[in-house]
Design a protein around this motif. Structure first.
Motif, PDB file in Angstrom:
ATOM      1  N   MET A   1       4.050 -11.489   8.845  1.00 11.30           N
ATOM      2  CA  MET A   1       3.169 -10.344   8.630  1.00 11.30           C
ATOM      3  C   MET A   1       3.885  -9.168   7.972  1.00 11.30           C
ATOM      4  SD  MET A   1       0.019 -10.769   9.676  1.00 11.30           S
ATOM      5  CE  MET A   1      -0.560  -9.130  10.130  1.00 11.30           C
ATOM      6  N   SER A   2       5.202  -9.272   7.763  1.00  9.59           N
ATOM      7  CA  SER A   2       5.978  -8.141   7.264  1.00  9.59           C
ATOM      8  C   SER A   2       5.460  -7.607   5.937  1.00  9.59           C
ATOM      9  CB  SER A   2       7.453  -8.528   7.129  1.00  9.59           C
ATOM     10  OG  SER A   2       8.027  -8.768   8.394  1.00  9.59           O
ATOM     11  N   ALA A   3       4.986  -8.481   5.068  1.00  9.74           N
ATOM     12  CA  ALA A   3       4.543  -8.044   3.750  1.00  9.74           C
ATOM     13  C   ALA A   3       3.197  -7.333   3.786  1.00  9.74           C
ATOM     14  CB  ALA A   3       4.463  -9.242   2.803  1.00  9.74           C
ATOM     15  N   VAL A   4       2.474  -7.463   4.880  1.00 10.33           N
ATOM     16  CA  VAL A   4       1.131  -6.877   4.979  1.00 10.33           C
ATOM     17  C   VAL A   4       1.093  -5.693   5.928  1.00 10.33           C
ATOM     18  CG1 VAL A   4      -1.272  -7.356   5.628  1.00 10.33           C
ATOM     19  CG2 VAL A   4       0.070  -9.097   4.469  1.00 10.33           C
ATOM     20  N   VAL A   5       1.969  -5.703   6.933  1.00 14.19           N
ATOM     21  CA  VAL A   5       1.838  -4.779   8.047  1.00 14.19           C
ATOM     22  C   VAL A   5       2.035  -3.325   7.633  1.00 14.19           C
ATOM     23  CG1 VAL A   5       4.242  -4.747   8.839  1.00 14.19           C
ATOM     24  CG2 VAL A   5       2.386  -4.606  10.507  1.00 14.19           C
ATOM     25  N   THR A   6       2.665  -3.074   6.504  1.00 14.52           N
ATOM     26  CA  THR A   6       2.859  -1.699   6.035  1.00 14.52           C
ATOM     27  C   THR A   6       1.666  -1.171   5.258  1.00 14.52           C
ATOM     28  OG1 THR A   6       3.946  -2.507   4.046  1.00 14.52           O
ATOM     29  CG2 THR A   6       5.361  -1.906   5.911  1.00 14.52           C
ATOM     30  N   GLY A   7       0.698  -2.004   4.967  1.00 18.35           N
ATOM     31  CA  GLY A   7      -0.430  -1.600   4.145  1.00 18.35           C
ATOM     32  C   GLY A   7      -1.263  -0.503   4.776  1.00 18.35           C
ATOM     33  N   ASP A   8      -1.775   0.377   3.937  1.00 13.43           N
ATOM     34  CA  ASP A   8      -2.647   1.470   4.366  1.00 13.43           C
ATOM     35  C   ASP A   8      -4.036   1.169   3.818  1.00 13.43           C
ATOM     36  OD1 ASP A   8      -3.126   3.980   5.600  1.00 13.43           O
ATOM     37  OD2 ASP A   8      -3.019   4.974   3.649  1.00 13.43           O
ATOM     38  N   PHE A   9      -4.980   0.816   4.701  1.00 10.66           N
ATOM     39  CA  PHE A   9      -6.259   0.254   4.267  1.00 10.66           C
ATOM     40  C   PHE A   9      -7.486   1.073   4.683  1.00 10.66           C
ATOM     41  CE2 PHE A   9      -3.470  -3.447   5.363  1.00 10.66           C
ATOM     42  CZ  PHE A   9      -3.221  -3.902   4.074  1.00 10.66           C
ATOM     43  N   PRO A  10      -7.441   2.391   4.787  1.00 13.00           N
ATOM     44  CA  PRO A  10      -8.642   3.111   5.225  1.00 13.00           C
ATOM     45  C   PRO A  10      -9.797   2.838   4.279  1.00 13.00           C
ATOM     46  CG  PRO A  10      -7.132   4.629   4.153  1.00 13.00           C
ATOM     47  CD  PRO A  10      -6.382   3.330   4.332  1.00 13.00           C
ATOM     48  N   ALA A  11     -10.995   2.709   4.824  1.00 17.40           N
ATOM     49  CA  ALA A  11     -12.152   2.363   3.999  1.00 17.40           C
ATOM     50  C   ALA A  11     -13.404   3.042   4.546  1.00 17.40           C
ATOM     51  CB  ALA A  11     -12.344   0.848   3.970  1.00 17.40           C
ATOM     52  N   SER A  12     -14.236   3.473   3.645  1.00 15.30           N
ATOM     53  CA  SER A  12     -15.492   4.127   3.986  1.00 15.30           C
ATOM     54  C   SER A  12     -16.621   3.108   4.065  1.00 15.30           C
ATOM     55  CB  SER A  12     -15.821   5.186   2.934  1.00 15.30           C
ATOM     56  OG  SER A  12     -17.140   5.667   3.072  1.00 15.30           O
ATOM     57  N   ASN A  13     -17.613   3.385   4.892  1.00  8.13           N
ATOM     58  CA  ASN A  13     -18.802   2.542   4.953  1.00  8.13           C
ATOM     59  C   ASN A  13     -20.059   3.304   4.543  1.00  8.13           C
ATOM     60  OD1 ASN A  13     -19.553   4.173   7.115  1.00  8.13           O
ATOM     61  ND2 ASN A  13     -19.168   2.616   8.685  1.00  8.13           N
ATOM     62  N   ALA A  14     -19.898   4.465   3.915  1.00  5.23           N
ATOM     63  CA  ALA A  14     -21.029   5.341   3.636  1.00  5.23           C
ATOM     64  C   ALA A  14     -22.083   4.678   2.738  1.00  5.23           C
ATOM     65  CB  ALA A  14     -20.533   6.640   2.990  1.00  5.23           C
TER      66      ALA A  14
END
Length: 319
Positions: A278-291
């Motif tokens: 998971m090391s290559a993914v765990v640093t990802g910043d994935f905030p997302a809107s549902n508006a």
């Protein structure tokens, strides 16, 4: 509406099917084995025996339905051919559905990833900020992939782009982008198992990177709404929690397990270390809107958020 569903017995499919039936739809689920067929029947759906490798059978099932929800994938390919094999398989499947539904205006709703619009998978040191710099929206297109993305998650973005493009062929196609964390009363969190193994709950660096989450019941209702009334060529965001800082999630898990939290420095993420694959993914910043999803489809998440749902006893059984 008669709906054909792949991935019918998976974590998400086992909630999508009852939601569809409760709304008055007839459902047929794809089942590869006797065990899967029994599970599909137990959910109240019809059974169609077959597997995702048989494209002609998939086309026939789609042509005989009023719409398709595609949740399944050929997990066995990951071991032999990796992401490339999985991507090629997914591409051939959605193209087969597109061929069967072309010119009909029938819906095809495909599971995607909330991480699709970001730069995850592009060349760069592990631990470097990976983000759009703002919450992703439904209008953010999938990043195009190039040669340097071959074998990474970004190379799978062509699947989402293809599904959206089927709108030009008379298919009411759409993609439901799903967060990395889908929680429920029956689900599991990989973080908890890892914490048991390591004796601590880790987070990368300062742990400010954010992960969205959704309860599987809310996710199921979104798939149904996209099927029923979603316009063609759109993407939807199955986001309950817009973005939980990774450290907040780690601290919530640690408090319930009676374990310490520990920051994993970026240089240690270069090796398997604490997070392993998971090391290559765990640093990802994935905030997302549902508006956009909420406004266009009238979708309203009503289930508990992830941190609240951690209080459900099944996540931390005694003993």
């Amino acid at each position: 509406m008669h709906v054909f569903v792949t991935g019918a017995t998976g974590h998400v499919g086992s909630y999508v099917i009852p939601d569809l039936i409760a709304a008055g739809h007839e459902v047929t689920g794809l089942a590869r084995s006797d065990k899967s067929a029994g599970a599909v029947s137990a959910l109240g759906a019809n059974v169609r025996r077959g597997d995702l490798a048989d494209l002609e059978a998939l086309k026939a099932a789609a042509a005989g339905s009023d719409g398709v929800i595609h949740l399944g994938y050929r997990a066995e390919l990951l071991g032999s051919g990796g992401i490339v094999a999985l991507r090629d398989s997914e591409l051939s499947i959605v193209l087969a559905f597109g061929e069967a539904l072309a010119g009909t205006g029938k819906p095809l709703v495909v599971a995607g990833s909330i991480a699709t619009p970001t730069n995850v998978g592009r060349a760069g040191r592990i631990g470097a900020p990976v983000s759009l710099g703002r919450p992703a929206t439904e209008d953010d297109p999938a990043l195009p992939s190039g040669p340097m993305d071959e074998g990474t998650l970004v190379s799978r973005n062509v699947v989402e782009s293809t599904v959206v493009g089927l709108a030009e062929r008379g298919v009411r196609s759409s993609v439901v982008r799903i967060p990395l964390i889908v929680h429920s009363s029956t689900g599991r969190l990989q973080m908890i198992g890892l914490a048991k193994e390591k004796g601590s709950v880790g987070y990368p660096g300062e742990g400010k990177n954010r992960w969205p989450a959704v309860h599987v019941r809310d996710l199921a209702s979104l798939f149904r709404l996209a099927l029923e009334k979603g316009p063609a060529g759109r993407t939807w965001h199955a986001v309950g929690d817009e973005g939980i800082p990774f450290r907040d999630l780690a601290e919530a898990v640690a408090a319930r397990m009676g374990l310490p939290t520990v920051s994993i420095p970026a240089d240690e993420l270069m090796v398997p270390g604490y997070f392993g694959s998971m090391s290559a993914v765990v640093t990802g910043d994935f905030p997302a809107s549902n508006a956009v999803t909420r406004q266009a489809l009238g979708w309203e998440p009503v289930q508990p958020g992830l941190l609240e749902n951690l209080d459900s006893g099944h996540y931390f059984p005694a003993g």
